[in-house]
Design a protein around this motif. Structure first.
Motif, mmCIF file in Angstrom:
data_model
loop_
_atom_site.group_PDB
_atom_site.id
_atom_site.type_symbol
_atom_site.label_atom_id
_atom_site.label_comp_id
_atom_site.label_asym_id
_atom_site.label_seq_id
_atom_site.Cartn_x
_atom_site.Cartn_y
_atom_site.Cartn_z
ATOM 1 N N VAL A 100 0.854 -1.186 0.000
ATOM 2 C CA VAL A 100 0.000 0.000 0.000
ATOM 3 C C VAL A 100 0.895 1.243 0.000
ATOM 4 O O VAL A 100 2.112 1.145 0.100
ATOM 5 C CB VAL A 100 -0.927 0.033 1.235
ATOM 6 C CG1 VAL A 100 -1.856 -1.177 1.251
ATOM 7 C CG2 VAL A 100 -0.108 0.096 2.535
ATOM 8 N N GLN A 101 0.276 2.413 -0.090
ATOM 9 C CA GLN A 101 1.037 3.650 0.066
ATOM 10 C C GLN A 101 1.296 3.910 1.552
ATOM 11 O O GLN A 101 0.369 3.843 2.364
ATOM 12 C CB GLN A 101 0.237 4.844 -0.455
ATOM 13 C CG GLN A 101 0.048 4.964 -1.933
ATOM 14 C CD GLN A 101 -0.574 6.317 -2.257
ATOM 15 O OE1 GLN A 101 0.101 7.353 -2.263
ATOM 16 N NE2 GLN A 101 -1.876 6.319 -2.525
ATOM 17 N N ILE A 102 2.525 4.206 1.893
ATOM 18 C CA ILE A 102 2.851 4.637 3.249
ATOM 19 C C ILE A 102 3.432 6.054 3.157
ATOM 20 O O ILE A 102 4.384 6.295 2.423
ATOM 21 C CB ILE A 102 3.859 3.703 3.935
ATOM 22 C CG1 ILE A 102 3.267 2.308 4.119
ATOM 23 C CG2 ILE A 102 4.304 4.283 5.275
ATOM 24 C CD1 ILE A 102 2.097 2.248 5.085
ATOM 25 N N VAL A 103 2.837 6.960 3.890
ATOM 26 C CA VAL A 103 3.298 8.349 3.911
ATOM 27 C C VAL A 103 3.627 8.707 5.347
ATOM 28 O O VAL A 103 2.787 8.559 6.241
ATOM 29 C CB VAL A 103 2.231 9.315 3.359
ATOM 30 C CG1 VAL A 103 2.706 10.760 3.484
ATOM 31 C CG2 VAL A 103 1.901 8.978 1.911
ATOM 32 N N SER A 104 4.864 9.145 5.583
ATOM 33 C CA SER A 104 5.274 9.603 6.907
ATOM 34 C C SER A 104 5.319 11.122 6.896
ATOM 35 O O SER A 104 5.949 11.722 6.023
ATOM 36 C CB SER A 104 6.648 9.039 7.280
ATOM 37 O OG SER A 104 7.051 9.497 8.562
#
Length: 504
Positions: free
Chosen positions: A260-264
């Motif tokens: 999935v997309q992971i955005v920090s």
């Protein structure tokens, strides 16, 4: 009032959604969101948790809107404003705004809402959001004046995020409980159904003013579910039943990144170690500047940040978050230098080391243990005392916690006014009681000139750093998990703006 055909259809759709599995489906234009914590009832003035406040900001509007990119304020329900004198704010209101129930927005809504929620018996959760308002006056149908009880530089911050306007006739009829049960606002989405603790369904409000900074929402429906188990959220995100989740631990974010997309993203919250120069018992090694400086030089903040925070977190160079107005890193720095720390201790008369009790609250034990291990290397033996946050704060205020390791979120507001004065403004948490320092902060907190505010805060931050009263540690971050179809931008205040989101 007889429900319209649209309302009946929406109600039927909501019931159908309860009976069938929720699927993340770009084709149906439905954004599926999960929170681990249950959103509180949606009277914004009674909410503390971020989950409920996020939903509320989609339903309600205030007078102003803060552009997080520029840091400037724009009109939301107000189209313009002025300040006739230091304690008066005047707002010209938009004339093309309609509430979700069809009522026209006017000055009566502003006056009734704000004059109600500033009363102590209303029970507004955070006094800081309303205690600066003495009264609100209607000038004409589209002009209001806010008479301030005191100068307050954070007034615009509160007006932009914490003071939504309710429809006066409806609010008078149903009160806080009614607003929470069936919210009516002017925001980009309206709540069409809710099962508290289970699910909330919001639908795009196409009657929003085209001039609103929140106009232009692209996603039609938002379904928010309460899912306490993170593992359940992970499974649904990977299987395509969920589009958005947050607060994913770093190790799990790494595991999910290929699916999935992971955005920090960085947030306003920061961690720090407070060092008290006074103690209830009388004497304390920390009254010596050299000992406080030794503590600062002994902690490998870079390594601790990489190991325990990761992602978008950063080592702090000053006692503030770089995303906040008034923050500057042009202050004395304390690089990791164990040899210098040992030399400073010896110079202060502690060649053979010393013992230092350290209370920590609302911070993971492994991080506190890492700090203790670094201090042990230079001869400072730490006794760790883990407490709940309230108990830790009480011990600090009673001068029984020489070192207090914790964090502060500034209410999610990007202004150091909501950080520095809490710890150095002369209040209960201020164990330093430096009159000149608290004077700078008071002037900055009440001034309207931004350059004057910046100058005063810079002096305050320099004094704090020079005296090593605080060891700034790191900023926090949040990991978001997103479906690959979703375009979503996070902000440091931790308010998800789904009205800005879209499908790829």
């Amino acid at each position: 009032m007889t429900p319209s055909l649209t309302q009946i259809l929406l109600s039927g759709a909501a019931v159908a959604m309860l009976a069938t599995p929720v699927l993340a489906d770009k084709a149906s234009d439905t954004l599926n969101v999960a929170f681990s914590l249950e959103p509180e009832p949606l009277d914004t003035y009674k909410i503390a948790g971020r989950e409920g406040l996020i939903l509320a900001r989609h339903v309600y509007d205030g007078l102003l809107y803060k552009d997080m990119d520029s840091g400037t304020f724009k009109g939301l329900l107000a189209e313009s404003w002025s300040q006739p004198d230091p304690l008066t704010l005047e707002f010209k209101l938009r004339r093309d705004v309609t509430f979700h129930n069809g009522a026209a927005f006017t000055a009566d809504d502003v006056v009734d809402t704000l004059n109600t929620v500033i009363k102590p018996d209303y029970g507004t959760r955070y006094a800081i959001s309303v205690d600066w308002i003495a009264r609100v006056e209607k000038v004409d149908d589209y002009t209001v004046r806010i008479h301030m009880a005191k100068p307050f530089a954070g007034a615009f911050e509160m007006l932009a995020g914490s003071l939504p306007i309710y429809p006066h006739a409806y609010f008078d009829a149903v009160g806080s409980a009614g607003m929470a049960k069936a919210p009516v606002g002017t925001g980009p989405y309206r709540l069409v159904s809710q099962e508290p603790g289970v699910k909330y369904v919001l639908e795009r409000w196409d009657g929003i003013s085209p001039e609103s900074p929140k106009a232009g929402a692209q996603i039609k429906t938002i379904v928010v579910r309460t899912m306490p188990e993170l593992n359940t959220q992970y499974a649904e995100l990977m299987s395509g039943k969920l589009d958005w989740m947050w607060r994913i631990p770093p190790d799990q974010a790494d595991r999910l990144a290929s699916r999935v997309q992971i955005v920090s993203a960085p947030i306003m919250r920061i961690s720090f170690l407070n060092l008290a120069p006074v103690a209830a018992s009388g004497d304390t090694p920390l009254k010596d500047l050299r000992v406080r400086q030794a503590v600062a030089h002994a902690i490998d903040r870079d390594a601790i940040t990489r190991a325990f925070a990761g992602g978008a977190s950063e080592v702090l160079k000053a006692f503030c978050n770089p995303a906040q107005f008034g923050c500057t890193d042009a202050v004395t720095q304390y690089a990791y230098d164990p040899d210098k720390a040992k030399a400073l201790l010896a110079e202060a008369g502690y060649k053979d080391g010393l013992s230092l009790p350290m209370t920590f609250a609302a911070m993971p034990r492994p991080v506190a243990e890492a700090i203790a291990a670094d201090l042990a290397k230079v001869g400072i033996t730490v006794q760790l005392d883990e407490l709940q946050y309230a108990a830790g704060v009480s011990k600090w205020r009673e001068r029984q916690a020489p070192a207090f390791f914790s964090n502060w979120g500034s209410y999610g507001v990007g202004d150091v006014a909501f950080l520095l004065s809490n710890f150095f403004g002369g209040g209960a948490d201020d164990l330093v009681q430096d009159a000149e320092l608290s004077g700078w902060l008071h002037e900055a907190d009440t001034a309207t000139d931004p350059e004057l505010r910046k100058a005063d805060y810079a002096k305050a931050l320099s004094r704090i750093a020079d005296e090593a009263w605080v060891v700034p540690m790191y900023s926090f971050n949040v990991n978001y998990g997103l479906s690959k179809d979703l375009s979503f931008r996070p902000y440091p205040d931790e308010f998800a703006r789904f009205w800005q989101s879209s499908w790829k």
